[in-house]
Write a protein that holds these residues in place. Structure first.
Motif, PDB file in Angstrom:
ATOM      1  N   ALA A 538       0.831  -1.207   0.000  1.00  0.00           N
ATOM      2  CA  ALA A 538       0.000   0.000   0.000  1.00  0.00           C
ATOM      3  C   ALA A 538       0.865   1.257   0.000  1.00  0.00           C
ATOM      4  CB  ALA A 538      -0.922  -0.013   1.216  1.00  0.00           C
ATOM      5  N   LEU A 541       2.595   1.589  -3.379  1.00  0.00           N
ATOM      6  CA  LEU A 541       1.684   2.067  -4.419  1.00  0.00           C
ATOM      7  C   LEU A 541       1.339   3.540  -4.219  1.00  0.00           C
ATOM      8  CD1 LEU A 541      -0.751  -0.976  -4.751  1.00  0.00           C
ATOM      9  CD2 LEU A 541       0.695  -0.021  -6.554  1.00  0.00           C
ATOM     10  N   SER A 542       1.201   3.921  -2.962  1.00  0.00           N
ATOM     11  CA  SER A 542       0.888   5.319  -2.665  1.00  0.00           C
ATOM     12  C   SER A 542       2.028   6.212  -3.146  1.00  0.00           C
ATOM     13  CB  SER A 542       0.676   5.479  -1.157  1.00  0.00           C
ATOM     14  OG  SER A 542       0.522   6.830  -0.836  1.00  0.00           O
ATOM     15  N   THR A 545       1.907   6.246  -7.030  1.00  0.00           N
ATOM     16  CA  THR A 545       0.769   6.836  -7.758  1.00  0.00           C
ATOM     17  C   THR A 545       0.276   8.139  -7.145  1.00  0.00           C
ATOM     18  OG1 THR A 545      -0.800   5.605  -6.391  1.00  0.00           O
ATOM     19  CG2 THR A 545      -0.039   4.540  -8.416  1.00  0.00           C
ATOM     20  N   ASP A 551      -6.874   5.624   1.251  1.00  0.00           N
ATOM     21  CA  ASP A 551      -7.743   5.315   0.105  1.00  0.00           C
ATOM     22  C   ASP A 551      -7.422   3.931  -0.458  1.00  0.00           C
ATOM     23  OD1 ASP A 551      -8.705   7.785   0.526  1.00  0.00           O
ATOM     24  OD2 ASP A 551      -7.947   8.702  -1.320  1.00  0.00           O
ATOM     25  N   ILE A 552      -6.130   3.619  -0.451  1.00  0.00           N
ATOM     26  CA  ILE A 552      -5.730   2.299  -0.987  1.00  0.00           C
ATOM     27  C   ILE A 552      -6.256   1.185  -0.077  1.00  0.00           C
ATOM     28  CG2 ILE A 552      -3.754   0.819  -1.512  1.00  0.00           C
ATOM     29  CD1 ILE A 552      -2.252   3.378  -2.337  1.00  0.00           C
ATOM     30  N   ARG A 556      -8.912  -1.969  -0.683  1.00  0.00           N
ATOM     31  CA  ARG A 556      -8.664  -3.347  -0.252  1.00  0.00           C
ATOM     32  C   ARG A 556      -9.841  -3.854   0.594  1.00  0.00           C
ATOM     33  NH1 ARG A 556      -7.408  -8.139  -1.011  1.00  0.00           N
ATOM     34  NH2 ARG A 556      -6.276  -9.275   0.557  1.00  0.00           N
ATOM     35  N   TRP A 562      -5.203  -7.200  -4.715  1.00  0.00           N
ATOM     36  CA  TRP A 562      -4.110  -6.253  -4.958  1.00  0.00           C
ATOM     37  C   TRP A 562      -3.847  -6.065  -6.453  1.00  0.00           C
ATOM     38  CZ3 TRP A 562      -2.765  -2.746  -1.698  1.00  0.00           C
ATOM     39  CH2 TRP A 562      -2.934  -2.966  -0.331  1.00  0.00           C
ATOM     40  N   ILE A 565      -6.358  -3.534  -7.577  1.00  0.00           N
ATOM     41  CA  ILE A 565      -6.026  -2.222  -7.001  1.00  0.00           C
ATOM     42  C   ILE A 565      -4.898  -1.591  -7.805  1.00  0.00           C
ATOM     43  CG2 ILE A 565      -5.050  -1.057  -4.976  1.00  0.00           C
ATOM     44  CD1 ILE A 565      -6.536  -3.144  -3.246  1.00  0.00           C
ATOM     45  N   LYS A 566      -3.868  -2.398  -8.059  1.00  0.00           N
ATOM     46  CA  LYS A 566      -2.723  -1.890  -8.830  1.00  0.00           C
ATOM     47  C   LYS A 566      -3.196  -1.396 -10.190  1.00  0.00           C
ATOM     48  CE  LYS A 566       1.183  -4.554  -7.130  1.00  0.00           C
ATOM     49  NZ  LYS A 566       2.014  -5.706  -7.396  1.00  0.00           N
ATOM     50  N   LEU A 569      -5.151   1.843  -9.896  1.00  0.00           N
ATOM     51  CA  LEU A 569      -4.304   2.990  -9.555  1.00  0.00           C
ATOM     52  C   LEU A 569      -3.451   3.389 -10.753  1.00  0.00           C
ATOM     53  CD1 LEU A 569      -3.179   2.047  -5.926  1.00  0.00           C
ATOM     54  CD2 LEU A 569      -4.864   3.727  -6.612  1.00  0.00           C
TER      55      LEU A 569
END
Lengths: 691, 184
Positions: A538, A541-542, A545, A551-552, A556, A562, A565-566, A569
């Protein structure tokens, strides 16, 4: 080159031994992916409802009135010898009954749909060995011998005798193994059409081992109540032992388990243990040790088994009259500093020596490692899992050398794979999970009454909601038909920051340093049930992105895996693709003309974690995992998707076109015919023709 | 886990101890019935044959040699022999019934009526397999028998059973796919 027959058998054996379906599929070598549909098929056959004999056949007295030699051949053929006029009369009556039945069925049909699939409201008894008995809710004192394949329902009580065992197989593939001398009652058993399940059981005594498939959806629960506390999970492997005094011990092999009693709660991660006793309450989470070997010495406060000394306290449960020279199995927990406290000592059934302990890695080295404050030597023969980092939980199997030092034989990582992180978030429980409601000081529970066909122990509701300490801590669960009340609990990220028993937690510390955020922030997420692997993902990724971490995690929580999510994003930041002037690159596999979009309402599709079947299809046809999942989320089954890609390859047609045909109402035979160039309306496979 | 019938239980069963015999019946009736159901394709016949299996067991217990084969394998051998006899006696009638059932299934799929895998469809699909494949799949995955005991029951090597198991599952999968019966 693999021996496919042997490999298939090995995988099926693993499935039968309780390995999760997902893990079995993931464990398949690349060259053996063709076995995946066969394993899926076996899993489907295992879990489907098989026929049962009529009640007359179920009565042994019908055949064994006088023990051996009763000749009842005439009885077995009675039905086939009915006079014809009686058959006509019976048929007419059956017709009338059928009409009435259809009316009744149509009236209750909707209600039945709402209660979920029938198979979710039953568990199947498997691997029944020795003396295993079942008493139904309606006849609690009437114990019947259990048989393999028997289905048990909410309210059923199951007990095993000495040297006996059985396994309960649930609707979603989760399993609970009951060891010898175990007594459990299934107080909740239900589920929905999306493979979400609600399992609640009361364990009065004995040892149970649970392998819980990562639960789907927010409505899924898997809870084991003991007289003094409970364990709640969302996908993990754990063990619960209850002794005659009601003292319970919880051991986690994989994933995380929320253990709670009336006063407190803790999370156990892989390798950890906790116990609940009448006088001591809920212990802190601790790492564990297991010894099996010869007893070297016995003193009032300290024993030595397999050359390993440990302390014995008043809480230590010692079975049998053990003496020096006997073989014993010792299970215990480790205190800070490495002191070993035995929880139980029982006679061993085998004269072998094995010694192991769990802990987090303090340091690694060429000649020695420090795990949980204990130094173990390593050499070229030591098997060490890849990618173990400082702070990771591990299990060390070791031998004691002549000089007293410990030599590690094996160091296994207990870190979860992020793709399969079961996320046991404390976001829900049933009212039967009474102790969890003590969270009201830090959380905001919202209760909704949902009428279901499950049975819940309503007798304790009032006492627990008020959180009054009880003079008799043993909860009395009387399963009675009632509505299930669900408490939705939301914990703020920093509400609890020490739920591991280790403070500071090395992995949490390392992530905090890596991302430059407060340690409490990391542990806040961890204590909500996110694994360190997920937290790492997380924050990574944060950073990548620019999307805020909460938010991530919210994505989830909504059930997205994931991978999705990826994808989402990256979609939000990806530049607009430029058209290829030369047209699409040639490909052996026809690609969809456009990737199906996921509707916003389908955010919970296909549930948390990577879907092994989607993975398998993606690998077999060389397409992306997300493409497969997207079709699934459009409402196509994995069988459909498998078939569509197969035809796509066979006829070199875009898979999207095939799904269009399917959506237009054509069946696979017609689609096949159409792709061949024939008239779909005339399709009639040879096996379907009348002789 | 399939258990070994210990000597004491065997002696008591041979002497006609109704408690032991009833316990054996309770333990195995369901799996024997299911095996026979998928084997003969008719619930009523499976019920009658299940009764017959236990009667034959009582008459043959004196001849059972636990050192040669496990009790479960022996019991399933009785069931299998009875199923074969049943087919011999009612070959033509059953054959027609079975084919009619399959036709009915085929018509449904032609009409694009989707169904999940249930025991009727599994039975119909199993009926398309050859006898040994059907036996292996039912014994392994419906009766839950370990491979060693399936080998004992069918008088084959474990390696043979593994090979039949894979081929049988492949055939079964192909049939279900062709009939558009999803199982995942």
């Amino acid at each position: 080159m693999y021996d496919m027959d042997k490999l298939l058998q090995d995988q099926l054996q693993a499935l039968e031994n309780g390995k999760s379906f997902g893990r079995v599929l993931h464990g398949l070598p690349e060259e053996a992916k063709e076995l995946a549909p066969l394993i899926s098929l076996v899993s489907a056959v295992h879990t489907m409802e098989h026929p049962r004999p009529s009640p007359q056949v179920a009565q042994p007295q019908r055949f064994f009135k006088n023990g051996r030699g009763t000749n009842h051949a005439s009885q077995t053929h009675t039905r086939s010898q009915l006079p014809w006029h009686r058959l006509v009369w019976v048929s007419g009556l059956a017709g009338v009954m059928l009409v009435l039945l259809l009316g009744f069925v149509s009236m209750v049909g909707l209600g039945f749909w709402l209660t979920g699939p029938g198979s979710a409201r039953a568990a199947t008894l498997m691997d029944v060995s020795g003396q295993v008995e079942v008493a139904s809710q309606n006849s609690p004192g009437s114990w019947q011998i259990a048989s393999n394949g028997e289905r048990v329902f909410a309210g059923s009580r199951i007990r095993t005798g000495s040297a006996s065992s059985a396994t309960l197989l649930f609707y979603d593939g989760s399993r609970s193994n009951l060891s010898a001398n175990t007594d459990v009652t299934l107080n909740t058993l239900g589920g929905g059409w999306q493979k979400n399940i609600q399992v609640g059981m009361i364990q009065r005594s004995g040892v149970t081992n649970h392998s819980v498939v990562p639960l789907r959806g927010e409505k899924s629960t898997f809870i084991v109540h003991t007289p003094l506390g409970l364990a709640s999970v969302r996908g993990t492997i754990f063990n619960v032992a209850v002794d005659n005094n009601g003292q319970a011990r919880f051991v986690v092999s994989k994933g995380k388990v929320l253990v709670s009693n009336q006063n407190s709660q803790i999370y156990l991660i892989a390798g950890q243990v906790a116990s609940i006793s009448p006088d001591q309450g809920l212990s802190a989470a601790a790492y564990q040790f297991t010894l099996q070997g010869q007893i070297n010495s016995i003193a009032p406060d300290e024993w030595i088994v397999a050359s390993v000394p440990f302390s014995v306290t008043q809480q230590t449960v010692i079975s049998g009259s053990l003496q020096v020279g006997d073989y014993a199995v010792v299970e215990g927990h480790l205190l800070d500093g490495g002191n070993r406290i035995a929880d139980s000592i029982v006679p061993a059934t085998e004269t072998i020596t094995t010694t192991s302990f769990t802990g987090s890695v303090d340091s690694t080295g060429v000649e020695s490692w420090v795990v949980g404050g204990v130094t173990v030597k390593v050499n070229n023969d030591t098997q060490i899992d890849n990618d173990i980092q400082v702070g990771d939980p591990v299990r060390v199997t070791f031998v004691v050398q002549e000089d007293g030092s410990w030599l590690a034989l094996k160091i296994e990582s207990l870190v979860e794979e992020p793709a399969e992180t079961p996320t046991p978030t404390p976001t829900e429980t049933e009212i039967g999970a009474t102790e969890t409601l003590t969270l009201t000081e830090t959380v905001t529970p919202t209760m909704t009454a949902t009428p279901t066909a499950t049975l819940t122990p309503t007798g304790t509701v009032t006492a627990t909601v008020t959180s009054e300490p009880s003079s008799t801590p043993v909860p009395t669960f009387t399963p009675t038909p009632s509505a299930t009340i669900t408490a939705t609990v939301t914990v703020s990220p920093t509400a609890v920051t020490n739920c591991t028993g280790a403070n500071p937690q090395p992995k949490g510390l390392s992530l905090a340093q890596q991302y430059g955020v407060p340690y409490d922030e990391i542990m806040g997420w961890f204590c909500q049930g996110f694994g360190f692997g997920e937290i790492d993902l997380a924050y990574g990724l944060s950073r990548e992105t620019g999307v805020p971490v909460p938010d991530i995690f919210e994505m989830r929580r909504s059930g997205l895996g994931w991978g999705l999510i990826k994808q989402r994003l990256h979609d939000t930041i990806a530049p607009t693709p430029t058209p290829n002037p030369g047209g699409p690159a040639p490909s052996a596999i026809p690609q969809p003309t456009s990737l199906p979009t996921i509707t916003p309402g389908a955010s919970s599709c296909p549930g948390p974690g990577r879907q092994p079947l989607a993975d398998n299809i993606a690998q077999r046809y060389g397409v992306s995992y997300n493409a497969v999942v997207s079709w699934y989320c459009q409402g196509f089954s994995y069988s459909d998707i498998d078939h569509a890609y197969q035809l796509s390859q066979q006829y070199n047609v875009a898979v999207a076109d095939i799904f269009d045909m399917r959506s237009a109402g054509l069946n696979w035979g017609q689609i096949n015919q159409k792709l061949k160039g024939g008239n779909p309306g005339n399709h009639n496979p040879p096996h379907k023709k009348r002789p | 886990m399939y258990e070994v019938l210990n000597t004491d239980t065997l002696v008591r069963a041979r002497s006609g101890d109704s408690g032991v015999i009833t316990a054996l019946y309770e333990r195995y009736r369901l799996v024997i019935f299911r095996y026979l159901f998928y084997r003969v394709g008719d619930e009523q016949a499976a019920e009658d044959l299940t009764s017959e299996v236990f009667l034959r067991m009582l008459h043959a217990l004196d001849g059972y040699r636990p050192q040669n084969t496990s009790f479960q394998a022996w019991l399933f051998q009785i069931a299998r022999n009875l199923a074969i006899d049943h087919f011999r006696k009612t070959n033509l009638r059953n054959h027609i019934q079975l084919e009619e059932n399959v036709v009915s299934q085929g018509e449904e799929t032609d009409a694009a009526v989707e169904h999940r895998l249930d025991n009727q469809r599994l039975r119909q699909a199993l009926a398309k397999l050859n006898e040994i494949q059907r036996d292996v799949i039912v014994l392994r995955f419906v009766a839950g028998m370990p491979i060693t005991q399936v080998a004992q029951t069918l008088h084959k090597s474990e390696d043979s059973i593994k090979a039949i198991q894979r081929r049988g599952l492949q055939s079964l999968r192909e049939i279900l796919t062709e009939w558009e019966i999803p199982y995942v």
